[in-house]
Each structure stands twice: as structure tokens, then as C-alpha cells.
Design a protein around this motif. Structure first.
Motif, PDB file in Angstrom:
ATOM      1  N   HIS A 158       0.825  -1.210   0.000  1.00 59.49           N
ATOM      2  CA  HIS A 158       0.000   0.000   0.000  1.00 59.49           C
ATOM      3  C   HIS A 158       0.855   1.254   0.000  1.00 59.49           C
ATOM      4  CE1 HIS A 158       0.569   0.454   4.388  1.00 59.49           C
ATOM      5  NE2 HIS A 158      -0.007   1.645   4.279  1.00 59.49           N
ATOM      6  N   VAL A 159       2.059   1.151   0.549  1.00 55.98           N
ATOM      7  CA  VAL A 159       2.993   2.275   0.483  1.00 55.98           C
ATOM      8  C   VAL A 159       3.589   2.392  -0.918  1.00 55.98           C
ATOM      9  CG1 VAL A 159       5.213   3.133   1.349  1.00 55.98           C
ATOM     10  CG2 VAL A 159       3.506   2.231   2.948  1.00 55.98           C
ATOM     11  N   ALA A 160       3.913   1.246  -1.532  1.00 60.83           N
ATOM     12  CA  ALA A 160       4.451   1.261  -2.892  1.00 60.83           C
ATOM     13  C   ALA A 160       3.467   1.884  -3.873  1.00 60.83           C
ATOM     14  CB  ALA A 160       4.810  -0.159  -3.324  1.00 60.83           C
ATOM     15  N   VAL A 161       2.194   1.556  -3.733  1.00 61.84           N
ATOM     16  CA  VAL A 161       1.174   2.154  -4.598  1.00 61.84           C
ATOM     17  C   VAL A 161       1.215   3.676  -4.498  1.00 61.84           C
ATOM     18  CG1 VAL A 161      -1.320   2.468  -4.880  1.00 61.84           C
ATOM     19  CG2 VAL A 161      -0.375   0.163  -4.623  1.00 61.84           C
ATOM     20  N   GLN A 162       1.283   4.190  -3.282  1.00 60.11           N
ATOM     21  CA  GLN A 162       1.252   5.634  -3.085  1.00 60.11           C
ATOM     22  C   GLN A 162       2.522   6.324  -3.592  1.00 60.11           C
ATOM     23  OE1 GLN A 162      -0.754   6.864   0.839  1.00 60.11           O
ATOM     24  NE2 GLN A 162      -0.343   4.686   1.173  1.00 60.11           N
ATOM     25  N   ILE A 163       3.669   5.691  -3.414  1.00 63.00           N
ATOM     26  CA  ILE A 163       4.916   6.280  -3.910  1.00 63.00           C
ATOM     27  C   ILE A 163       4.915   6.309  -5.433  1.00 63.00           C
ATOM     28  CG2 ILE A 163       7.405   5.879  -4.126  1.00 63.00           C
ATOM     29  CD1 ILE A 163       7.381   4.946  -1.209  1.00 63.00           C
ATOM     30  N   ALA A 164       4.493   5.216  -6.057  1.00 62.87           N
ATOM     31  CA  ALA A 164       4.465   5.170  -7.521  1.00 62.87           C
ATOM     32  C   ALA A 164       3.510   6.232  -8.073  1.00 62.87           C
ATOM     33  CB  ALA A 164       4.063   3.782  -7.997  1.00 62.87           C
ATOM     34  N   ARG A 165       2.360   6.384  -7.451  1.00 68.94           N
ATOM     35  CA  ARG A 165       1.406   7.399  -7.910  1.00 68.94           C
ATOM     36  C   ARG A 165       1.951   8.806  -7.696  1.00 68.94           C
ATOM     37  NH1 ARG A 165      -3.252   8.562  -6.151  1.00 68.94           N
ATOM     38  NH2 ARG A 165      -4.051   9.067  -8.210  1.00 68.94           N
ATOM     39  N   ALA A 166       2.622   9.023  -6.572  1.00 62.92           N
ATOM     40  CA  ALA A 166       3.168  10.346  -6.293  1.00 62.92           C
ATOM     41  C   ALA A 166       4.219  10.747  -7.317  1.00 62.92           C
ATOM     42  CB  ALA A 166       3.771  10.377  -4.890  1.00 62.92           C
ATOM     43  N   ARG A 167       4.866   9.758  -7.919  1.00 65.01           N
ATOM     44  CA  ARG A 167       5.893  10.037  -8.914  1.00 65.01           C
ATOM     45  C   ARG A 167       5.356   9.973 -10.338  1.00 65.01           C
ATOM     46  NH1 ARG A 167      10.952  10.368  -6.630  1.00 65.01           N
ATOM     47  NH2 ARG A 167      12.000   9.879  -8.603  1.00 65.01           N
ATOM     48  N   GLY A 168       4.027   9.919 -10.463  1.00 62.36           N
ATOM     49  CA  GLY A 168       3.397  10.096 -11.763  1.00 62.36           C
ATOM     50  C   GLY A 168       3.045   8.842 -12.520  1.00 62.36           C
ATOM     51  N   ALA A 169       3.265   7.679 -11.947  1.00 69.58           N
ATOM     52  CA  ALA A 169       2.980   6.432 -12.663  1.00 69.58           C
ATOM     53  C   ALA A 169       1.500   6.085 -12.596  1.00 69.58           C
ATOM     54  CB  ALA A 169       3.808   5.293 -12.076  1.00 69.58           C
ATOM     55  N   GLU A 170       1.056   5.288 -13.556  1.00 70.93           N
ATOM     56  CA  GLU A 170      -0.273   4.684 -13.504  1.00 70.93           C
ATOM     57  C   GLU A 170      -0.108   3.339 -12.803  1.00 70.93           C
ATOM     58  OE1 GLU A 170      -3.915   3.204 -16.466  1.00 70.93           O
ATOM     59  OE2 GLU A 170      -2.002   3.897 -17.313  1.00 70.93           O
ATOM     60  N   VAL A 171      -0.888   3.116 -11.750  1.00 67.88           N
ATOM     61  CA  VAL A 171      -0.632   1.985 -10.868  1.00 67.88           C
ATOM     62  C   VAL A 171      -1.779   0.983 -10.895  1.00 67.88           C
ATOM     63  CG1 VAL A 171       0.012   1.271  -8.535  1.00 67.88           C
ATOM     64  CG2 VAL A 171       0.732   3.519  -9.395  1.00 67.88           C
ATOM     65  N   PHE A 172      -1.404  -0.279 -10.936  1.00 69.38           N
ATOM     66  CA  PHE A 172      -2.311  -1.409 -10.839  1.00 69.38           C
ATOM     67  C   PHE A 172      -1.826  -2.253  -9.657  1.00 69.38           C
ATOM     68  CE2 PHE A 172      -1.914   0.131 -15.079  1.00 69.38           C
ATOM     69  CZ  PHE A 172      -3.195   0.095 -15.615  1.00 69.38           C
ATOM     70  N   ALA A 173      -2.755  -2.929  -8.995  1.00 71.17           N
ATOM     71  CA  ALA A 173      -2.344  -3.708  -7.826  1.00 71.17           C
ATOM     72  C   ALA A 173      -3.195  -4.949  -7.678  1.00 71.17           C
ATOM     73  CB  ALA A 173      -2.435  -2.863  -6.561  1.00 71.17           C
ATOM     74  N   THR A 174      -2.549  -6.083  -7.431  1.00 72.41           N
ATOM     75  CA  THR A 174      -3.287  -7.297  -7.137  1.00 72.41           C
ATOM     76  C   THR A 174      -3.738  -7.265  -5.682  1.00 72.41           C
ATOM     77  OG1 THR A 174      -1.285  -8.521  -6.549  1.00 72.41           O
ATOM     78  CG2 THR A 174      -2.030  -8.661  -8.837  1.00 72.41           C
ATOM     79  N   ALA A 175      -4.914  -7.828  -5.447  1.00 69.77           N
ATOM     80  CA  ALA A 175      -5.479  -7.860  -4.101  1.00 69.77           C
ATOM     81  C   ALA A 175      -6.586  -8.895  -4.076  1.00 69.77           C
ATOM     82  CB  ALA A 175      -6.030  -6.491  -3.711  1.00 69.77           C
ATOM     83  N   SER A 176      -6.993  -9.265  -2.886  1.00 73.56           N
ATOM     84  CA  SER A 176      -8.159 -10.125  -2.746  1.00 73.56           C
ATOM     85  C   SER A 176      -9.413  -9.304  -3.027  1.00 73.56           C
ATOM     86  CB  SER A 176      -8.228 -10.699  -1.334  1.00 73.56           C
ATOM     87  OG  SER A 176      -8.463  -9.653  -0.396  1.00 73.56           O
ATOM     88  N   ALA A 177     -10.523  -9.987  -3.225  1.00 76.62           N
ATOM     89  CA  ALA A 177     -11.778  -9.279  -3.446  1.00 76.62           C
ATOM     90  C   ALA A 177     -12.117  -8.392  -2.257  1.00 76.62           C
ATOM     91  CB  ALA A 177     -12.897 -10.282  -3.705  1.00 76.62           C
TER      92      ALA A 177
END
Length: 332
Positions: A158-177
Motif C-alpha cells: 500500500h505504500v508502494a502504490v502511493q509512492i508510484a502514484r506520487a511520482r506520476g505512474a499509472e498503478v495497478f495492484a493485485t489484491a483479494s476481493a
């Protein structure tokens, strides 16, 4: 001072009164307000983390947030009264954060984000340093890239998602339903790992080209899936748990690259500690800009109930970061 001490592996932590440390050269004495609990902490306690090189008897606890109460010689940038956070102990013979005080290497600390409570700050260090070393230091994440984070609702994820977004990337993430909505609230496109094959989500989200960066925070077969999901030639796979035996053929056939992330190295070797402090300063700026916030489990623990905190991490009942309150200033 009071501390939770591990005397033998695979036994409960024991509350004890131990000497309060004095800061040596390059160290500050921190009155600890909160200690983050990571899966690694529980593995160390169980004797299942030889790579962490814990020296018994040990005070565990990797993450801390607290207040500087004494400054040792040869320290610049910190003063008595400063609120700090960091990944500063619990491995390699370094005293951890499940104690009222710790003498910590100042290079491993940064000023606490002003916008976060002590509890929130204590939830970040291991996760943010791991995510930053992978995404920023190794993969140079930036605008125009598609990033896949495996385990997007997890402690590192969840931290990686936020860092990637903060640096301008489009982010996808696997997760349970059950965790899909959490991932979406973080700003990522959720992928149901249980109901979607790798080829399906690669086709759906990248037109079959693959993701520019794939960050594995789960390990095992998820790392194998990462090799199959990365972009040809320019793709980069990262893993914080790449400790098993894996076939590199899928990665090699794509001409892509791989980096392992081992966040403990600066604490274990003494090399690179300054960079941990730099990462934490960058993360504090992101937090104060509203771009980074940890997910906290609402349950409260203290030194008297630390065994329950470890149990909550081990039994999977925690769907966010567990934090142990050490002092009265932990906050919400």
C-alpha cells in the motif's frame, strides 16, 4: 527502562527492566512513543529469519517513532525535543523499538512528518524504505509508466502504490476481493489475483505488452508471475521476497531485468545508512503533501499486550499495520 525482551527463539517476549542506553558518537537517545509491528518481527521471534542476525537476548521492533531526549557527540541535524521516526534496530545486535528508549544511529532517522501522529509515523519506516529502494532507486519509477504492485493492500504494497502514484505512474495492484476497495481508494486499479490469470490482466491493462515495473511484495509463485507480466526489453521486476528458487527463463525471454531489495543491509553492515535517512526525509515530505498515509489497524496494544500484537500479525487478522503504543504521546 521497560522493554519486551526475546531470550530464546520461538518463545514469548518477556517484559523486563533493562538499563537505559546512553547515546554514543553519531547516536541520539529517543524516547519511543510507538513501535510498528512487521511480519519480519514475528519471524525473528520465531527463529525463522537468520538473515536478520538477531543477537539474543534481543529487544525486537524494527520501526519507531518518538522524541529525541539526548544527542550524542558527532550528531548534526537533530536536537533535544525533535520528533523523529526511522528503521533503526531490532536486527544485527541493534536494540529495537519495543522499549521505552533506544540509542539510535542518527543516520537512520528523519524528522517525523508533521501531519502524522506518532502511531502513523511508526507504521511507515520498513515499508517506505523497502518500497523506495525498489521503485525509485532500482526502477526509477516516473510518469508515463505502468506499474503493477503485487499485494497492493499489504504493508509494503500500500505504500508502494502511493509512492508510484506520487511520482506520476499509472498503478495497478493485485489484491483479494475483500481488499479491492482499499486498493482503489489508494488510487490504483485493483486486480483480483484469485480470479484473473496473468495473461488476462496483462492483456486487459497493457494490451499484452506487459507492465513497465512489477513489484513483488509477496514472494513464491507471485515472483514467477511477475516475470511473466513484465514488459519486453525495458521492463523491470522488483522483489522484496525473492528468496526462493525460480526459473529466470520467462524474464530472460523478455530481455527484462530483475532487482532484489534487501532493506536490512545498512543496519547489518553499517554501509548506506545515510540513504535510509534521505528516503525517510523524502517520505515525510510526501506525507506532509498529502500523498502518503499508512493504513493502521484500529486495535491498540502496549508493552503489556505486545504478544497479542504479534499474534494479530501472525494469524492474519490484521488487514492494516499493527502498532504498539510505548509512550503516552503515541496519538491516534
Amino acid at each position: 527502562m521497560r522493554a519486551a525482551v526475546l531470550k530464546q527463539f520461538a518463545t514469548p517476549l518477556e517484559l523486563a527492566d533493562i538499563p537505559r542506553p546512553a547515546p554514543g558518537p553519531g547516536e541520539v537517545l529517543v524516547r519511543i512513543a510507538a513501535s510498528g509491528v512487521n511480519p519480519l518481527d514475528t519471524k525473528i521471534r520465531a527463529g525463522l529469519a537468520a538473515h536478520a542476525r538477531a543477537v539474543l537476548p534481543a529487544v525486537l521492533g524494527l520501526d519507531l517513532a518518538g522524541t529525541v531526549v539526548e544527542v550524542g557527540p558527532q550528531v548534526a541535524g537533530f536536537a533535544v525535543g525533535d520528533e523523529v521516526y526511522g528503521l533503526s534496530g531490532g536486527v544485527g545486535g541493534l536494540q529495537g523499538s519495543l522499549a521505552e528508549y533506544a540509542a539510535a544511529d542518527a543516520r537512520l532517522l528523519a524528522h517525523k512528518p508533521a501531519s502524522l501522529t506518532m502511531r502513523q509515523a511508526a507504521a511507515l519506516p520498513l515499508s517506505v524504505v523497502t518500497a523506495w529502494e525498489g521503485l525509485v532507486d532500482r526502477a526509477r519509477v516516473g510518469a508515463g509508466q505502468k506499474v503493477l504492485v503485487h499485494g497492493g493492500a499489504g504493508g509494503i504494497g500500500h505504500v508502494a502504490v502511493q509512492i508510484a502514484r506520487a511520482r506520476g505512474a499509472e498503478v495497478f495492484a493485485t489484491a483479494s476481493a475483500a481488499d479491492a476497495e482499499t486498493v482503489r481508494q489508494l488510487g490504483a486499479t485493483a486486480i483480483d489475483y484469485a480470479g484473473t490469470e496473468v495473461q488476462e490482466y496483462v492483456a486487459a491493462h497493457t494490451g499484452g505488452e506487459g507492465f513497465d515495473i512489477v513489484f513483488d511484495t509477496v514472494g513464491g509463485t507471485v515472483l514467477d508471475n511477475s516475470f511473466a507480466a513484465v514488459r519486453t526489453y525495458t521492463g523491470h521486476v522488483l522483489s522484496a521476497l525473492g528468496w526462493g528458487s525460480h526459473s529466470l527463463a520467462p524474464l530472460s525471454f523478455r530481455g527484462a531485468t530483475y532487482s532484489g531489495v534487501f532493506t536490512l543491509l545498512p543496519m547489518l553492515t553499517g554501509n548506506g545508512r545515510d540513504h535510509h535517512g534521505e528516503i525517510l526525509r523524502e517520505a515525510a515530505a510526501l506525507a506532509d503533501a498529502g500523498l502518503l498515509k499508512p493504513l493502521l489497524d484500529p486495535r491498540r496494544y502496549d508493552l503489556d499486550t505486545v504478544a497479542q500484537a504479534h499474534a494479530a500479525v501472525e494469524d492474519g487478522s490484521a488487514h492494516a499495520k499493527i502498532v504498539v503504543d510505548i509512550g503516552s504521546a503515541a496519538g491516534s
